[in-house]
Design a protein around this motif. Structure first.
Motif, short mmCIF file in Angstrom:
data_model
loop_
_atom_site.label_atom_id
_atom_site.label_comp_id
_atom_site.label_asym_id
_atom_site.label_seq_id
_atom_site.Cartn_x
_atom_site.Cartn_y
_atom_site.Cartn_z
N THR A 1 3.57 13.91 -1.14
CA THR A 1 3.53 12.79 -1.93
C THR A 1 2.87 11.60 -1.10
O THR A 1 2.51 11.75 0.11
CB THR A 1 5.06 12.42 -2.13
OG1 THR A 1 5.62 12.47 -1.09
CG2 THR A 1 5.61 13.40 -3.31
N ILE A 2 2.56 10.56 -1.71
CA ILE A 2 1.96 9.39 -1.19
C ILE A 2 2.92 8.26 -1.15
O ILE A 2 3.63 8.03 -1.82
CB ILE A 2 0.77 8.75 -2.16
CG1 ILE A 2 -0.35 10.06 -2.14
CG2 ILE A 2 0.15 7.55 -1.63
CD1 ILE A 2 -1.41 9.58 -3.18
N LYS A 3 2.96 7.86 0.11
CA LYS A 3 3.77 6.75 0.40
C LYS A 3 3.83 5.60 -0.64
O LYS A 3 2.89 5.17 -0.76
CB LYS A 3 3.85 6.40 1.78
CG LYS A 3 4.95 5.68 2.57
CD LYS A 3 4.75 5.51 4.08
CE LYS A 3 5.84 5.15 4.89
NZ LYS A 3 5.87 5.04 6.07
N ALA A 4 4.97 5.36 -1.24
CA ALA A 4 5.06 4.43 -2.06
C ALA A 4 6.51 3.75 -2.25
O ALA A 4 7.65 3.97 -1.46
CB ALA A 4 4.82 5.13 -3.59
N MET A 5 6.49 2.35 -3.02
CA MET A 5 7.72 2.01 -3.27
C MET A 5 7.92 1.21 -4.66
O MET A 5 6.75 1.08 -5.24
CB MET A 5 8.29 1.03 -1.91
CG MET A 5 7.42 -0.14 -2.17
SD MET A 5 7.88 -1.51 -0.78
CE MET A 5 9.76 -1.67 -0.89
N ALA A 6 9.01 0.78 -4.92
CA ALA A 6 9.36 0.17 -6.24
C ALA A 6 10.15 -1.12 -5.88
O ALA A 6 11.13 -1.00 -5.06
CB ALA A 6 9.67 0.99 -7.16
N THR B 1 16.70 -8.13 -9.15
CA THR B 1 17.31 -8.13 -8.11
C THR B 1 16.63 -8.46 -6.90
O THR B 1 17.28 -8.95 -5.88
CB THR B 1 18.19 -7.07 -7.69
OG1 THR B 1 16.82 -6.10 -7.58
CG2 THR B 1 19.05 -6.30 -8.80
N ALA B 2 15.36 -8.48 -7.17
CA ALA B 2 14.57 -8.93 -6.04
C ALA B 2 14.56 -8.08 -4.76
O ALA B 2 14.62 -8.61 -3.73
CB ALA B 2 14.59 -10.41 -5.66
#
Ligand code: SIN
Length: 306
Positions: A194-199, A204-205
């Motif tokens: 997988t490709i490093k990611a975030m959400a 809630t910030a």
């Protein structure tokens, strides 16, 4: 279905179709893997297993993104000493090659885990040197050609089964790590993890995953994975399993044309269901027939001819 067009040999493993189960989805129990074989998979890769049991991260560990999933499970697994029982059981019911995915925090741990998996009956070992977020394993090893070579050499000295290295796309030049793995003795490559990611949740910030960072899989990463396979095929002589966003037969054909000898499917099972294997196999078979090819091998790397 003209299955004679679909069977192939991958690094010494006989696959009845070019679609394999990717590590991470339904690859824990022999029974769930058997359901994937019945759905049409030509090989299976287990969820990654290590030397000691690991609980993994707290929830949330998976979220849906546009065109994919972001996961950070934290390599939860029962540890190889428990998992060998599942490998032995799986070998009594499965009719396709069983590839056990292993990780470790040192070359010695990779080798010890791989050895136990092979002794229990694994047909091949896939080295997870590409998990993008668990510290001191995964891509921290797979992004460093010298460390990666040490791991591969140690594992190769310990097992007699084929060793497949699952590469990280989170590098500047994937051919450098591919080359290091093959020079150290890897029999084949899986491209890519997988490709490093975030959400982040706007309400809630805060980051949504408990680990904050995770790995993106699914259709969103297919063009990146395809380019990785293409680059590797150009420079490195080793069979490649394409992995990253394969959802339709056309995706699979594109990976084969780029240089993969087979493809792995993971996220599509979660986003659709396991019928994806039969749909992809049928589509690849129809494509080969329509274009006048007799086997999958005939189209591997064909896009490099110009
Ligand atoms: C996980 O268990 O968090 C994913 C493993 C991986 O990405 O290799």
């Amino acid at each position: 279905m003209n299955s004679h067009r679909l069977n192939l040999n991958f690094a010494g493993l006989n696959l009845k179709s070019p679609t394999a189960l990717a590590s991470g989805i339904l690859g824990y129990s022999a029974e769930s893997m058997q359901s994937i074989v019945e759905a049409g998979a030509g090989a299976l890769v287990t969820k990654s297993v290590g030397l000691k049991p690991r609980t993994g991260y707290a929830n949330p560990t998976v979220i849906q993104a546009k065109c994919g999933l972001i996961n950070a499970m934290g390599l939860p697994n029962p540890g190889i000493d428990t998992y060998v029982h599942e490998i032995r059981h799986a070998k009594t019911i499965l009719t396709v090659p069983l590839i056990v995915s292993v990780y470790g925090f040192s070359a010695e741990e990779y080798a010890a885990t791989a050895h136990k998996a092979a002794e229990a009956g694994a047909d091949a070992i896939e080295l997870n040197v590409s998990c993008p977020h668990v510290k001191e394993t995964g891509s921290e090893i797979g992004q460093n050609p010298a460390l990666l070579a040490e791991v591969v050499k140690k594992v190769k000295a310990t097992v007699h089964t084929p060793v497949i290295v699952k590469l990280s796309p989170n590098v500047t030049d994937i051919t450098a790590t591919a080359e290091a793995a093959v020079k150290a003795g890897a029999d084949a490559l899986t491209a890519v993890n997988t490709i490093k990611a975030m959400a982040i949740d706007a309400e809630t910030a805060l980051p949504i995953l408990s680990n904050k960072r995770g790995g993106l899989s699914g259709p969103a990463i297919k063009p990146v994975a395809l380019r990785c396979v293409y680059d590797i095929y150009e420079k490195v002589k080793a069979p490649i399993m394409g992995c990253g966003g394969v959802t339709t037969w056309r995706d699979a054909v594109e990976f084969l044309l780029a240089g993969a000898s087979a493809v792995q499917i993971g996220t599509a099972i979660a986003l659709r269901n396991s019928s994806v294997f039969e749909a992809v196999n049928r589509g690849v078979s129809a494509y080969l027939r329509k274009k006048g090819f007799r086997s999958v091998n005939e189209i591997v790397g064909l896009s490099h001819r110009s």
